[in-house]
Design a protein around this motif. Sequence first.
Motif, PDB file in Angstrom:
ATOM      1  N   LEU A 192       6.109   0.973   6.280  1.00 19.26           N
ATOM      2  CA  LEU A 192       5.976  -0.412   6.470  1.00 19.26           C
ATOM      3  C   LEU A 192       5.462  -1.188   5.325  1.00 19.26           C
ATOM      4  O   LEU A 192       5.718  -2.193   5.022  1.00 19.26           O
ATOM      5  N   LEU A 193       4.344  -0.403   4.635  1.00 15.50           N
ATOM      6  CA  LEU A 193       3.614  -0.948   3.695  1.00 15.50           C
ATOM      7  C   LEU A 193       4.181  -0.722   2.179  1.00 15.50           C
ATOM      8  O   LEU A 193       3.536  -1.020   1.107  1.00 15.50           O
ATOM      9  N   ASP A 194       5.347  -0.166   2.242  1.00 15.18           N
ATOM     10  CA  ASP A 194       6.249   0.414   0.839  1.00 15.18           C
ATOM     11  C   ASP A 194       6.375  -0.882   0.055  1.00 15.18           C
ATOM     12  O   ASP A 194       7.265  -1.851   1.051  1.00 15.18           O
ATOM     13  N   PRO A 195       6.248  -1.243  -0.949  1.00 12.33           N
ATOM     14  CA  PRO A 195       6.702  -2.408  -1.696  1.00 12.33           C
ATOM     15  C   PRO A 195       8.013  -2.702  -1.679  1.00 12.33           C
ATOM     16  O   PRO A 195       8.231  -3.844  -1.380  1.00 12.33           O
ATOM     17  N   THR A 196       8.807  -1.733  -1.391  1.00 16.00           N
ATOM     18  CA  THR A 196      10.273  -1.916  -1.725  1.00 16.00           C
ATOM     19  C   THR A 196      10.796  -2.615  -0.244  1.00 16.00           C
ATOM     20  O   THR A 196      11.469  -3.437   0.021  1.00 16.00           O
ATOM     21  N   VAL A 197      10.088  -1.930   0.947  1.00  9.20           N
ATOM     22  CA  VAL A 197      10.491  -2.369   2.343  1.00  9.20           C
ATOM     23  C   VAL A 197      10.036  -3.863   2.493  1.00  9.20           C
ATOM     24  O   VAL A 197      10.366  -4.571   2.894  1.00  9.20           O
TER      25      VAL A 197
ATOM     26  N   ARG B 144       1.710  -9.317   0.844  1.00 14.84           N
ATOM     27  CA  ARG B 144       0.559  -9.182   1.868  1.00 14.84           C
ATOM     28  C   ARG B 144       1.242 -10.065   3.146  1.00 14.84           C
ATOM     29  O   ARG B 144       0.914  -9.397   4.387  1.00 14.84           O
ATOM     30  N   TYR B 145       1.750 -11.280   3.042  1.00 15.14           N
ATOM     31  CA  TYR B 145       2.546 -12.174   4.152  1.00 15.14           C
ATOM     32  C   TYR B 145       3.482 -11.084   4.749  1.00 15.14           C
ATOM     33  O   TYR B 145       3.671 -10.989   5.995  1.00 15.14           O
ATOM     34  N   SER B 146       4.234 -10.333   3.960  1.00 15.38           N
ATOM     35  CA  SER B 146       5.309  -9.604   4.382  1.00 15.38           C
ATOM     36  C   SER B 146       4.791  -8.436   5.150  1.00 15.38           C
ATOM     37  O   SER B 146       5.106  -8.054   6.211  1.00 15.38           O
ATOM     38  N   ALA B 147       3.930  -8.038   4.653  1.00 18.63           N
ATOM     39  CA  ALA B 147       3.007  -6.845   5.422  1.00 18.63           C
ATOM     40  C   ALA B 147       2.496  -7.237   6.691  1.00 18.63           C
ATOM     41  O   ALA B 147       2.682  -6.327   7.658  1.00 18.63           O
ATOM     42  N   TYR B 148       1.700  -8.305   6.790  1.00 18.84           N
ATOM     43  CA  TYR B 148       1.208  -8.882   8.001  1.00 18.84           C
ATOM     44  C   TYR B 148       2.395  -9.113   8.909  1.00 18.84           C
ATOM     45  O   TYR B 148       2.198  -8.742  10.322  1.00 18.84           O
TER      46      TYR B 148
ATOM     47  N   LYS C 257      -4.316  -2.904  -0.730  1.00 15.27           N
ATOM     48  CA  LYS C 257      -3.171  -2.455  -1.448  1.00 15.27           C
ATOM     49  C   LYS C 257      -2.608  -3.493  -2.337  1.00 15.27           C
ATOM     50  O   LYS C 257      -1.813  -3.242  -3.360  1.00 15.27           O
ATOM     51  N   PHE C 258      -2.732  -4.645  -1.856  1.00 15.49           N
ATOM     52  CA  PHE C 258      -2.169  -5.951  -2.626  1.00 15.49           C
ATOM     53  C   PHE C 258      -3.160  -6.872  -3.023  1.00 15.49           C
ATOM     54  O   PHE C 258      -3.277  -7.947  -2.060  1.00 15.49           O
ATOM     55  N   PRO C 259      -3.980  -6.627  -3.639  1.00 16.39           N
ATOM     56  CA  PRO C 259      -5.478  -7.514  -3.867  1.00 16.39           C
ATOM     57  C   PRO C 259      -5.211  -8.895  -4.464  1.00 16.39           C
ATOM     58  O   PRO C 259      -4.096  -9.069  -5.116  1.00 16.39           O
TER      59      PRO C 259
END
Length: 137
Positions: free
Chosen positions: A48-53, A80-84, A115-117
């Motif tokens: 889920l944390l893959d940047p492409t995903v 980060r928004y997308s990851a959350y 991962k996304f600072p």
Amino acid sequence: QKLNPSAYCLCKKCCWMDTVEESFCCLSKYKKSVEGECITENDMFKKLLDPTVLEVNLRSVWSAGVQDTEDKHISNENLRYSAYRSLSIWLNKGEKRKPGRCPIPSCAVNNVRAKFPSLSYTGFQKKSPVFKKCRKK
């Protein structure tokens, strides 16, 4: 004391959060991993944390007319928004919950931030400060 990870963390990967609402460990609420293993070690968490995903997720949200980010650029803030968003859906799958946002475990937030600072972080907000839904004509 409730904000101190040593008071609530069972996975050893939680960090200090700004509020009590955000200060909880994955092992106290979710059963997504092998017993005793932090969700950040789960294969699905990593996928889920893959940047492409995350980019596909963002573009999908934007194309649906939802403007829940300040801009439409692929940046660490928007990733980060997308990851959350993705983690919240995955973690709460099949559970009845109130509409709106819900916090994710401190260990997951810590992992996403690493991962996304960014220079600064907003922290958990129950409602989006920029949410707009644009109806397609």
